[in-house]
Motif scaffolding. Structure first.
Motif, mmCIF file in Angstrom:
data_model
loop_
_atom_site.group_PDB
_atom_site.id
_atom_site.type_symbol
_atom_site.label_atom_id
_atom_site.label_comp_id
_atom_site.label_asym_id
_atom_site.label_seq_id
_atom_site.Cartn_x
_atom_site.Cartn_y
_atom_site.Cartn_z
ATOM 1 N N ASP A 379 -9.674 79.034 22.753
ATOM 2 C CA ASP A 379 -10.967 78.533 22.306
ATOM 3 C C ASP A 379 -10.901 77.068 21.914
ATOM 4 O O ASP A 379 -11.704 76.247 22.342
ATOM 5 N N ILE A 380 -9.886 76.785 21.066
ATOM 6 C CA ILE A 380 -9.805 75.429 20.504
ATOM 7 C C ILE A 380 -9.764 74.381 21.623
ATOM 8 O O ILE A 380 -10.466 73.375 21.574
ATOM 9 N N GLU A 381 -8.972 74.666 22.647
ATOM 10 C CA GLU A 381 -8.765 73.620 23.656
ATOM 11 C C GLU A 381 -9.914 73.492 24.652
ATOM 12 O O GLU A 381 -9.919 72.579 25.480
ATOM 13 N N THR A 382 -10.905 74.416 24.586
ATOM 14 C CA THR A 382 -12.095 74.202 25.429
ATOM 15 C C THR A 382 -13.026 73.185 24.782
ATOM 16 O O THR A 382 -13.929 72.672 25.421
ATOM 17 N N LYS A 383 -12.768 72.869 23.499
ATOM 18 C CA LYS A 383 -13.650 71.943 22.786
ATOM 19 C C LYS A 383 -13.394 70.483 23.186
ATOM 20 O O LYS A 383 -14.160 69.598 22.849
ATOM 21 N N TYR A 384 -12.276 70.227 23.817
ATOM 22 C CA TYR A 384 -12.026 68.866 24.271
ATOM 23 C C TYR A 384 -11.363 68.907 25.644
ATOM 24 O O TYR A 384 -10.868 69.944 26.093
ATOM 25 N N ASP A 385 -11.329 67.750 26.291
ATOM 26 C CA ASP A 385 -10.785 67.654 27.653
ATOM 27 C C ASP A 385 -9.264 67.448 27.554
ATOM 28 O O ASP A 385 -8.785 66.324 27.580
ATOM 29 N N PHE A 386 -8.559 68.565 27.422
ATOM 30 C CA PHE A 386 -7.116 68.526 27.195
ATOM 31 C C PHE A 386 -6.383 67.714 28.266
ATOM 32 O O PHE A 386 -5.658 66.759 27.970
ATOM 33 N N GLU A 387 -6.613 68.090 29.528
ATOM 34 C CA GLU A 387 -5.922 67.412 30.634
ATOM 35 C C GLU A 387 -6.275 65.919 30.684
ATOM 36 O O GLU A 387 -5.400 65.073 30.851
ATOM 37 N N GLY A 388 -7.570 65.638 30.531
ATOM 38 C CA GLY A 388 -8.040 64.250 30.622
ATOM 39 C C GLY A 388 -7.438 63.377 29.530
ATOM 40 O O GLY A 388 -7.002 62.252 29.791
ATOM 41 N N LEU A 389 -7.383 63.925 28.311
ATOM 42 C CA LEU A 389 -6.818 63.149 27.198
ATOM 43 C C LEU A 389 -5.321 62.888 27.415
ATOM 44 O O LEU A 389 -4.818 61.801 27.126
ATOM 45 N N CYS A 390 -4.631 63.907 27.930
ATOM 46 C CA CYS A 390 -3.194 63.728 28.221
ATOM 47 C C CYS A 390 -3.017 62.635 29.266
ATOM 48 O O CYS A 390 -2.180 61.736 29.118
ATOM 49 N N GLN A 391 -3.822 62.713 30.322
ATOM 50 C CA GLN A 391 -3.688 61.757 31.423
ATOM 51 C C GLN A 391 -3.967 60.337 30.946
ATOM 52 O O GLN A 391 -3.225 59.400 31.277
ATOM 53 N N GLN A 392 -4.984 60.193 30.108
ATOM 54 C CA GLN A 392 -5.342 58.856 29.631
ATOM 55 C C GLN A 392 -4.212 58.255 28.773
ATOM 56 O O GLN A 392 -3.848 57.088 28.924
ATOM 57 N N ALA A 393 -3.652 59.095 27.901
ATOM 58 C CA ALA A 393 -2.535 58.607 27.072
ATOM 59 C C ALA A 393 -1.348 58.258 27.973
ATOM 60 O O ALA A 393 -0.716 57.198 27.824
ATOM 61 N N PHE A 394 -1.078 59.120 28.933
ATOM 62 C CA PHE A 394 0.055 58.916 29.857
ATOM 63 C C PHE A 394 -0.098 57.602 30.633
ATOM 64 O O PHE A 394 0.866 56.857 30.808
ATOM 65 N N ASP A 395 -1.333 57.343 31.075
ATOM 66 C CA ASP A 395 -1.570 56.128 31.874
ATOM 67 C C ASP A 395 -1.403 54.854 31.061
ATOM 68 O O ASP A 395 -1.282 53.770 31.629
ATOM 69 N N ASN A 396 -1.451 54.972 29.748
ATOM 70 C CA ASN A 396 -1.381 53.768 28.911
ATOM 71 C C ASN A 396 -0.072 53.649 28.125
ATOM 72 O O ASN A 396 -0.001 52.956 27.113
ATOM 73 N N ILE A 397 0.940 54.323 28.612
ATOM 74 C CA ILE A 397 2.243 54.267 27.943
ATOM 75 C C ILE A 397 2.842 52.865 28.050
ATOM 76 O O ILE A 397 2.766 52.228 29.097
ATOM 77 N N GLU A 398 3.438 52.422 26.933
ATOM 78 C CA GLU A 398 4.198 51.161 26.960
ATOM 79 C C GLU A 398 5.668 51.550 27.025
ATOM 80 O O GLU A 398 6.137 52.325 26.191
#
Ligand code: ATP
Ligand code: MG
Length: 410
Positions: A379-398
């Motif tokens: 339930d909890i993880e349907t409240k946000y875009d889990f995959e999308g948030l992971c991908q966005q953080a991943f794409d901005n790794i330093e």
């Protein structure tokens, strides 16, 4: 009339010191053994490169390290060797001709300061070259009695002497040395493949990283960074911890993952008791994405059973449910005091206790769930875009490269 001396008296000179690195894990056989030696030789060469030029070769389960040029700090070499995993002991020795008089002369010169300090001594010999005419007991006796004659104030004591003079008769030469330094043990870094290690600024995760590197894993580090909730000092502290670990692991890459967006989203949509575990699920997922990118086969964390609410058995089941790769938790059965002891031993403790906050401590639930179920998160993880948030953080790794540093220079 007195005679005028024309030639200056000959001042005896010692040949240059060298290092003998004794290999560990002697139970390794066959292919594993040569893999071990090849990896170790490469690691030794890489680790010593900043300290000068060396001739490095292996014979009879020993790596010989002979300084050639540009080596100005032998203590630094000694220290660097003592941190390389796969080596059980480090010997600093002087070579000489394989004869009793040469061995005695060398010991007299090389170990004179030790003889001046010690109240008693013994000689211990090892004969790897079986063609040498004396056996080790005869050799120890002969060298011992001649040394006693040279240093009459130092008594002979074969049971518990203050000074042991070691003589090793090897293929090319005899080697004379005093005490041996214990090596770092374990397996050569890289021999067991690669893993991604989650490095916070605390005491535990640097110790966990060190323990897995000791079992032969090359590490790729990852740190989740929540600026401005966590400060730049907190990030610098993590980079410093990584730098301290390079003495053991070789150069490292730290992936700084921007985590602020995820934490803010969690604060908006995740029920408070689940907050920490939801966050840790993000960390695991993103770490696995990094592992896929760098070809790593496992994740490493500094978790220890029962230490905090997020480290119960049920909580760990929830945390690792989002990843397929094995999660190594080398501290799982250790008490905090045991972990602190290692942390001091490897030199990370003083940095770990600097008071900068970690992102885990920024939003801490008042009543965390200690017996959560994986299904709670459906339930909890349907409240946000889990995959999308992971991908966005991943794409901005330093990705920060941390060069090898000899901890002695710290
Ligand atoms: P540590 O002393 O290593 O911080 P801890 O006992 O404080 O560990 P937690 O904060 O619950 O435990 O974190 C457990 C593990 O999760 C850490 O050992 C580390 O491997 C990982 N971890 C926690 N926070 C971070 C972070 N900001 N970045 C990367 N990994 C983290
Ligand atoms: Mg922590």
């Amino acid at each position: 009339m007195c005679e005028i001396e024309t030639a200056a008296p000959e001042i005896p000179v010692l040949p240059p010191e060298l290092f003998l690195l004794k290999l560990g894990e002697v139970v390794l056989k066959g292919l594993n053994r040569s893999h071990f030696e090849d990896k170790l030789m490469a690691n030794v060469a890489r680790r010593l490169r900043p300290l000068g030029t060396f001739r490095i070769y292996t014979r009879q389960s020993t790596i010989y390290v002979e300084p050639q040029s540009g080596v100005t700090d032998m203590d630094a070499v000694y220290h660097a060797c003592s941190q390389i995993f796969g080596i059980v002991s480090v010997v600093r020795a002087v070579p000489c001709e394989k004869s009793v008089p040469a061995i005695v002369e060398t010991a007299k010169l090389y170990l004179a300061p030790e003889f001046a300090r010690a109240k008693d001594f013994k000689v211990e010999s090892k004969r790897a070259d079986k063609r040498f005419p004396l056996n080790s007991i005869q050799l120890s006796q002969q060298v011992g009695s001649l040394l006693h004659r040279a240093f009459p104030k130092t008594a002979v004591n074969v049971h518990d002497p203050e000074l042991t003079v070691y003589v090793e008769i090897r293929e090319r030469a005899a080697y004379v040395h005093g005490p041996t330094l214990p090596g770092a043990g374990g397996l050569p870094v890289g021999m067991g493949g690669k893993a991604v290690s989650l490095l916070s600024g605390g005491i535990d995760s640097p110790v966990a990283s060190w323990m897995m590197a000791k079992r032969g894993l090359a590490l790729e580090m990852v740190h989740f960074f929540s600026y401005p909730y966590t400060s730049n000092e907190a990030k610098e502290k993590v980079l410093e911890l990584a730098s301290l670990l390079t003495g053991y692991c070789g150069r490292l890459t730290v992936n700084i993952v921007p985590f602020t967006g995820i934490q803010e989203e969690l604060r908006r949509s995740c029920p408070e008791p689940y907050f920490t575990l939801a966050m840790r699920r993000f960390m695991m997922r993103i770490s696995e994405m990094i592992a896929d990118r760098v070809g790593a086969g496992a994740l490493v964390t500094g978790e220890s059973l029962g230490q905090v609410a997020s480290q119960t058995m049920a909580a760990m089941a929830v945390t690792e449910d989002v990843v397929k790769k094995p999660v190594f938790r080398p501290l799982i059965g250790m008490d905090k005091e045991e972990i602190v002891k290692i942390s001091r031993h490897i030199g990370t403790f003083d940095t770990s206790i600097l008071p900068y906050e970690d992102c885990c401590t920024v939003f801490t639930p008042r009543h965390p769930r200690t017996q959560p179920k994986v299904s709670d998160f459906d339930d909890i993880e349907t409240k946000y875009d889990f995959e999308g948030l992971c991908q966005q953080a991943f794409d901005n790794i330093e990705r920060v490269q941390i060069p090898f540093r000899n901890q002695r220079d710290a």
